[in-house]
Design an enzyme around this catalytic site. Structure first.
Site, mmCIF file in Angstrom:
data_model
loop_
_atom_site.group_PDB
_atom_site.id
_atom_site.type_symbol
_atom_site.label_atom_id
_atom_site.label_comp_id
_atom_site.label_asym_id
_atom_site.label_seq_id
_atom_site.Cartn_x
_atom_site.Cartn_y
_atom_site.Cartn_z
ATOM 1 N N GLU A 436 41.656 51.916 44.870
ATOM 2 C CA GLU A 436 42.992 51.369 44.682
ATOM 3 C C GLU A 436 43.825 52.334 43.836
ATOM 4 O O GLU A 436 43.424 52.713 42.745
ATOM 5 C CB GLU A 436 42.832 50.012 43.974
ATOM 6 C CG GLU A 436 44.033 49.535 43.235
ATOM 7 C CD GLU A 436 43.685 48.411 42.238
ATOM 8 O OE1 GLU A 436 42.490 48.100 42.044
ATOM 9 O OE2 GLU A 436 44.634 47.854 41.673
ATOM 10 N N ASP A 509 40.227 47.702 40.344
ATOM 11 C CA ASP A 509 40.199 47.314 38.927
ATOM 12 C C ASP A 509 39.449 46.003 38.760
ATOM 13 O O ASP A 509 39.434 45.161 39.655
ATOM 14 C CB ASP A 509 41.631 47.111 38.404
ATOM 15 C CG ASP A 509 42.360 48.435 38.264
ATOM 16 O OD1 ASP A 509 41.675 49.476 38.229
ATOM 17 O OD2 ASP A 509 43.609 48.416 38.212
ATOM 18 N N ASP A 511 40.195 43.317 37.463
ATOM 19 C CA ASP A 511 41.097 42.234 37.051
ATOM 20 C C ASP A 511 41.533 41.437 38.285
ATOM 21 O O ASP A 511 41.053 41.689 39.388
ATOM 22 C CB ASP A 511 42.315 42.791 36.300
ATOM 23 C CG ASP A 511 43.114 43.751 37.162
ATOM 24 O OD1 ASP A 511 42.824 43.849 38.382
ATOM 25 O OD2 ASP A 511 44.024 44.415 36.637
ATOM 26 N N ASP A 513 44.326 41.359 39.990
ATOM 27 C CA ASP A 513 44.947 42.164 41.045
ATOM 28 C C ASP A 513 43.909 42.930 41.846
ATOM 29 O O ASP A 513 43.969 43.006 43.071
ATOM 30 C CB ASP A 513 45.923 43.164 40.426
ATOM 31 C CG ASP A 513 47.318 42.576 40.335
ATOM 32 O OD1 ASP A 513 47.506 41.445 40.844
ATOM 33 O OD2 ASP A 513 48.199 43.249 39.757
#
Ligand code: 0RA
Length: 648
Positions: A436, A509, A511, A513
């Site tokens: 990403e 990541d 998290d 998102d």
């Protein structure tokens, strides 16, 4: 009914030839259970419950039963009670036994009493109560009829005593109650899954409007009880299936009727998605492989909408006919037929072969739909306009695909510019990281082991393929890059032998998102290259959440719990320096290598899918990692659960 003349004398006779045959019949079931219930695994076990429930459903279909209650008892036995007429207890002349005893001890006797009607128990393994009896350590049946209660018990299929009267029941009350304990010397494990039963019983309730089915679990301290009761039947089923989408119009188009001895019930409604959800049932049994009823359904839909569109100038003369696929884009449909002698064909015997089902569905639906469209021109317009859009998108996608096909044939498809490929050309040794964001991609490129690790950075969120038509999907740069990098092609062009990497690793990541982006990628893979997941080539990388530095030594923690346990070990004082990683971009190349990419130290979650759950996408994750296994196992299991629950 002559069977009704009670005569217990015969039961006191010694066993004659008939009875010996009975025992041999049930012995055959115990010797080869797979032939009768498919398997002795969890699937076969749940099948036993359905067999007993389906007998009660038959009673409901005959209009004689309104309630069925299924109870999972503490000792792992199951009780199925109904308020039908009660299984007849009179002597069956041919067998010389009470009808109920024949039902439970003679193979294939199920459904042959009382005559006529559409039997649920006519499906794949519609073998009835005697098979369940044969495969049970014990089974007890209690019947309430004519103000009396009758009871009989069997053990491993053998009758323990003649049918006996054990008491009286309320005036006018009738019904049947069956309790059985599956035989754990035959079934692999006697442990019922509440959710599996729930899904199937809910489906049965949808398919039998007005019938109330209660499922009660008494195995735990706190009993759980669910009730399924739908006055709207399959109309409510369609509503339920469309619950997380937006319907394109309010009505659920519905028809019901009989033709050529086939009972037909159909409910349909379009939603704003691009996938078709059609479920066919024959005598309440799901037919995932389709068959004649589905052929008739498709035929009627395609023909009727095209005719209506032409007649009302919603389709121009210059435009081609709508294809069935275009009209069925975003369609949710239930096609339920009841037929006296269903013929099942195909490899798994799940495909309806009766051609009268095709003509019945086609003619009933065509005339109902034609009428509905005439009376509801606004709805007709919505559906046809959506179909025309689908047709255009399909045509654009076909052209795009043709183009790439031709290109690859002529000049060999060039790899995407952003891909940093690995040097080893043997796919077995190679892996590709889908990363990403460009900055993380940069770190990954300098961190990687060039020989075997390729990096493909993707920019931001990739297209949600559930919410886009084919032409947009094929036109999306990120998706095109993935397709060309993998080398396999998609859909009908898919060829796994062309896969360029053994592992496809999604690295995002740690998290919300990041999890969302991973989900979008998995959705794409699931829809377009499911074989990659099925064969275990798809993984999620697992970056750390924390870095702990203390006296020049470094630890990485992949969860709060792991951080805690490291702190417990090294001591909690001011010499600790803790960094929480907010994204992959915060790590330098070396850290990224150490924590997330080094095959010796990284954690990978392998993505798998559950083939059993068809109507709900279910991706599950199994773990695969380097050496440092123990301290992380707990967290990974937790995390895997989280990932599984993401709304894909
Ligand atoms: C044959 C005939 C009749 C009822 C049944 C079978 C029957 C079977 C089962 C199995 C589970 N529950 C059931 N309830 C009824 C009709 C007999 C009559 O005419 O009264």
């Amino acid at each position: 009914m002559s069977q009704e003349e009670l005569n217990f004398e015969i039961d006191n006779k010694e066993y004659g030839a008939d009875q010996i045959q009975i025992l041999e019949g049930l012995e055959a079931v115990r010797k080869r259970p797979g032939m009768y219930i498919g398997s002795t695994s969890a699937r076969g076990l749940h099948h036993l419950v359905y067999e007993i429930v389906d007998n009660s459903v038959d009673e409901a279909l005959a209009g004689a039963c309104k309630n069925i209650k299924v109870t999972l008892n503490k000792d792992n036995s199951v009780t199925v009670e109904d308020d039908g007429r009660g299984i007849p207890v009179g002597i069956n002349q041919k067998a010389g036994l009470p009808a109920v005893e024949v039902v439970f001890t003679v193979l294939h006797a199920g459904g042959k009493f009382g005559g006529g009607g559409y039997k649920v128990s006519g499906g794949l393994h519609g073998v009835g109560a005697s098979v369940v009896n044969a495969l049970s350590e014990w089974l007890e049946v209690e019947i309430c009829r004519d103000g009396k209660v009758y009871k009989q018990r069997y053990e491993r299929g053998k009758t323990m005593y003649p049918l006996k009267e054990i008491g009286t029941c309320e005036e006018g009350k009738t019904g049947t109650k069956v309790t059985f304990l599956a035989d754990d010397t035959i079934m692999e494990e006697v442990n019922y899954d509440f959710d599996t039963l729930k899904t199937r019983l809910r489906e049965t309730a949808f398919l039998t409007k007005g019938l109330r089915i209660i499922l009660r679990d008494e195995r735990k301290e706190e009993p759980v009880e669910k009730t399924y009761h739908y006055e709207g039947g399959i109309k409510e089923f369609v509503q339920y299936l469309n619950r997380s989408t937006t319907p394109l119009y309010d009505d659920i188009i519905y028809c019901e009727g009989e033709s050529n001895g086939v009972l037909v019930e159909i409910a349909i409604q379009h939603n704003d998605s691009y996938t078709e959800n059609t479920y066919g049932f024959v005598n309440n049994i799901n037919t995932p492989e389709g068959g004649m009823h589905i052929v008739g359904f498709r035929n009627a839909i395609t023909k009727t909408f095209n005719e209506y569109g032409r007649k009302n100038k919603l389709l121009k003369d210059s435009e081609p006919n709508l294809s069935g696929e275009d009209i069925r884009e975003g369609l949710t449909a239930i096609i339920s037929v009841k037929i006296e002698e269903p013929q099942f064909e195909g490899q798994t015997k799940q495909k309806l072969g009766n051609s009268e089902a095709r003509t019945a569905v086609d003619s009933l639906l065509s005339s109902k739909l034609e009428l509905y469209l005439e009376q509801n021109p606004a709805v007709a317009k919505i559906i046809i306009e959506k179909s025309v859009l689908s047709q255009r998108a399909r045509e654009a996608a076909r052209k795009a695909r043709e183009l790439t096909r031709r290109k690859s044939a002529l000049e060999g498809l060039s790899l995407p510019g952003k891909l940093a490929d690995c040097t080893d050309k043997d796919p077995k040794n190679c892996e590709i990281y889908i990363v990403e964001g460009d900055s993380a991609g940069g770190s990954a490129k300098s961190a990687r082991s060039r020989a075997t690790q390729a990096i493909l950075p993707l920019r931001g969120k990739i297209l949600n393929v559930e919410k886009a038509r084919l032409d947009r999907i094929y036109g999306n740069a990120e998706i095109k890059a993935m397709i060309t990098a993998f080398g396999t092609g998609i859909h009908e062009d898919f060829d796994i032998s062309k896969l360029r990497y053994d592992k496809i690793i999604i690295m995002t990541d740690a998290d919300v998102d990041g999890a969302h982006i991973a989900t979008l990628m998995l959705t794409f893979l699931y829809r377009f290259m499911p074989e990659l997941i099925r064969q275990g080539h798809v993984y999620l990388a697992k970056p750390p959440l924390y870095k702990l530095e203390r006296n020049k030594k470094v630890w990485y923690a992949y969860s709060d719990a792991e951080l805690d346990s490291i702190l417990d070990e090294v001591g909690r004082d001011s010499s600790n320096r803790i960094q929480r990683y907010k994204g992959l971009g915060e790590m330098d190349a070396e850290q990224l290598w150490e924590t997330t990419m080094d095959p010796e130290r990284r954690i990978l979650l392998r993505v798998t899918m559950d083939e059993e759950t068809k109507s709900e996408i279910d991706l599950t994750f199994t773990t695969l990692m380097g050496d440092k296994v123990e301290p992380r196992r707990e967290f990974i299991e937790e995390r895997a659960k989280d990932v599984k629950n993401l709304d894909i």
